[in-house]
Design an enzyme around this catalytic site. Structure first.
Site, short mmCIF file in Angstrom:
data_model
loop_
_atom_site.label_atom_id
_atom_site.label_comp_id
_atom_site.label_asym_id
_atom_site.label_seq_id
_atom_site.Cartn_x
_atom_site.Cartn_y
_atom_site.Cartn_z
N ASP A 71 -52.67 125.18 73.23
CA ASP A 71 -51.63 125.88 72.46
C ASP A 71 -52.13 126.05 71.03
OD1 ASP A 71 -51.34 123.43 71.25
OD2 ASP A 71 -49.19 123.23 71.61
N GLY A 108 -33.95 131.80 71.46
CA GLY A 108 -34.74 133.03 71.54
C GLY A 108 -35.41 133.18 72.91
N TRP A 158 -38.43 113.53 75.32
CA TRP A 158 -38.93 113.80 76.67
C TRP A 158 -40.09 112.87 77.03
CZ3 TRP A 158 -38.37 117.30 72.74
CH2 TRP A 158 -39.51 117.53 71.96
N TYR A 166 -50.19 127.15 80.45
CA TYR A 166 -49.86 126.07 79.52
C TYR A 166 -48.83 125.11 80.13
CZ TYR A 166 -47.71 123.37 75.94
OH TYR A 166 -47.22 122.29 75.26
N GLU A 209 -41.31 121.53 77.51
CA GLU A 209 -42.48 122.36 77.23
C GLU A 209 -42.12 123.84 77.11
OE1 GLU A 209 -45.18 121.22 76.19
OE2 GLU A 209 -45.09 119.12 76.83
N1 ADE Z 1 -45.77 120.63 71.60
C1 ADE Z 1 -45.48 121.13 72.80
N2 ADE Z 1 -45.45 120.18 73.73
C2 ADE Z 1 -45.74 119.04 73.11
C3 ADE Z 1 -45.86 117.72 73.55
N3 ADE Z 1 -45.68 117.39 74.82
N4 ADE Z 1 -46.18 116.81 72.63
C4 ADE Z 1 -46.36 117.17 71.36
N5 ADE Z 1 -46.25 118.38 70.88
C5 ADE Z 1 -45.94 119.32 71.75
#
Ligand code: ADE
Length: 345
Positions: free
Chosen positions: A143, A89, A28, A125, A45
């Site tokens: 997080d 989940g 991503w 978040y 995310e």
């Molecule tokens: N954990 C959740 N989103 C993330 C991200 N964009 N980059 C790295 N770890 C993650």
């Protein structure tokens, strides 16, 4: 001991230099910094809130292959969305993604933190992640990884969520907010790990109170976990791994998903009685026990005893339904049994 505000520019620079060199290559993370495709960022995310990156990557590719755009997601039936979410989940998240995609198609893609926050299922978040990574807005994410990294740098054993957000806001780089957010998350995932952190590889150990203490893994103190409730249940596999009787679950145990007909064994009730009631409800007879599987959810440990049976309602193709991992484990029992039967012949 708190990091001095005068140290912040150097800490930011060290984190960003490390991220530019050692940040992970993830599916991503495509597009210019601060200008990524918001749809991909959003989906990733939401997925990563409940899965580790390694597994999240596989689920992400699968979901994006099924719904490459927000328009495709909005146009899909909810059953197809749940199917693509299978195994991840927290199915309420898939339902919210689908609902929010409908809002986006009708009203346009939000471009700010506030706009994202207003969508169904988008919390602080996710809104901060999308706003910073796709739109370059200066919003800090908080997080589990961010919590650990900041607790260690500041030497805080009991970080509250308000404290973590405030420290993350202080640290955010106004010029590169998305990169700073991901730098801290990557550092937490790969270097500042819960156990055995790799401090010699850390770009910010010079400013880290936990490192100075000589016991970095002692920060933050372990959370007192809510008690895990044990739930016993019985399931009937009428059919086989390809075609079986499936029901829509109701209640709190994976409610909303399709699965093998299942009954929870109530407190003080015998498993045999629950099984007999389940079989009677389906008009089926039980032929024998296939085995037992366990499944851990956030606050529950489910032990499911799976029985084979005959009769009952119409079988349906298993591959078409969105099943939980618990059901896949139950079907795996059937497969394992077939293999052992063949081995005996
Ligand atoms: N954990 C959740 N989103 C993330 C991200 N964009 N980059 C790295 N770890 C993650």
């Amino acid at each position: 001991m708190t990091l001095s505000p005068a140290d912040l520019p150097a800490v930011r620079a060290a984190l960003l230099a490390w991220f530019d060199r050692a940040g992970r290559d993830l599916p991503w993370r495509v597009g210019a910094e601060g200008k990524r495709d918001p749809y991909r960022v959003w989906v990733s995310e939401v997925l990563l809130q409940q899965t580790q990156v390694a597994r999240g990557r596989v689920y992400f590719e699968r979901f994006l292959a099924a719904f490459p755009t927000v328009e495709a997601l909005a146009a899909a039936p909810i059953e197809a969305v749940l199917k693509a979410w299978e195994g991840c989940g927290y199915y309420a998240r898939a339902r919210n993604l689908h609902r929010a995609a409908g809002v986006i198609v009708r009203e346009g893609m939000p471009t700010t933190y506030g706009g994202w926050r207003a969508l169904p299922g988008v919390g602080p978040y996710t809104a901060a992640a999308v706003a910073s990574l796709a739109f370059g807005e200066a919003r800090a994410v908080s997080d589990g990884n961010v919590r650990r990294v900041l607790a260690r740098i500041h030497g805080e054993r009991q970080p509250t969520s308000i404290w973590v957000q405030a420290r993350a806001d202080d640290l955010l780089d106004p010029a590169r907010p998305g990169a700073l957010n991901e730098a801290v998350m990557d550092l937490g995932a790969t270097v500042c790990t819960p156990k055995n952190p790799r401090c010699p590889e850390c770009p910010v150990s010079a400013w880290c109170a936990a490192f100075r203490s000589g016991e970095p893994a002692a920060f933050p103190a372990p959370k007192v976990r809510a008690a895990v409730r044990e739930v016993r249940a019985v399931a009937l596999l009428l059919g086989d791994e390809k075609e079986a009787v499936l029901e829509r679950r109701e209640g709190t145990l994976l409610g909303g998903l399709m699965g093998l007909p299942t009954e929870v064994v109530a407190e003080g009730t015998r498993e045999e009685d629950t099984l007999a009631r389940l079989a009677a409800r389906l008009g089926a007879t039980v032929t024998g026990e296939l085995g037992r599987v366990t499944h851990t959810m956030t606050h529950r440990l489910v032990t499911l005893t799976v029985y084979g049976g005959q009769g009952g309602p119409e079988r349906r193709p298993v591959a078409d339904a969105a099943l939980s991992r618990l059901d896949h484990k139950a079907l795996e029992l059937w497969r394992a049994r077939q293999e052992s039967l063949f081995a005996e012949v």
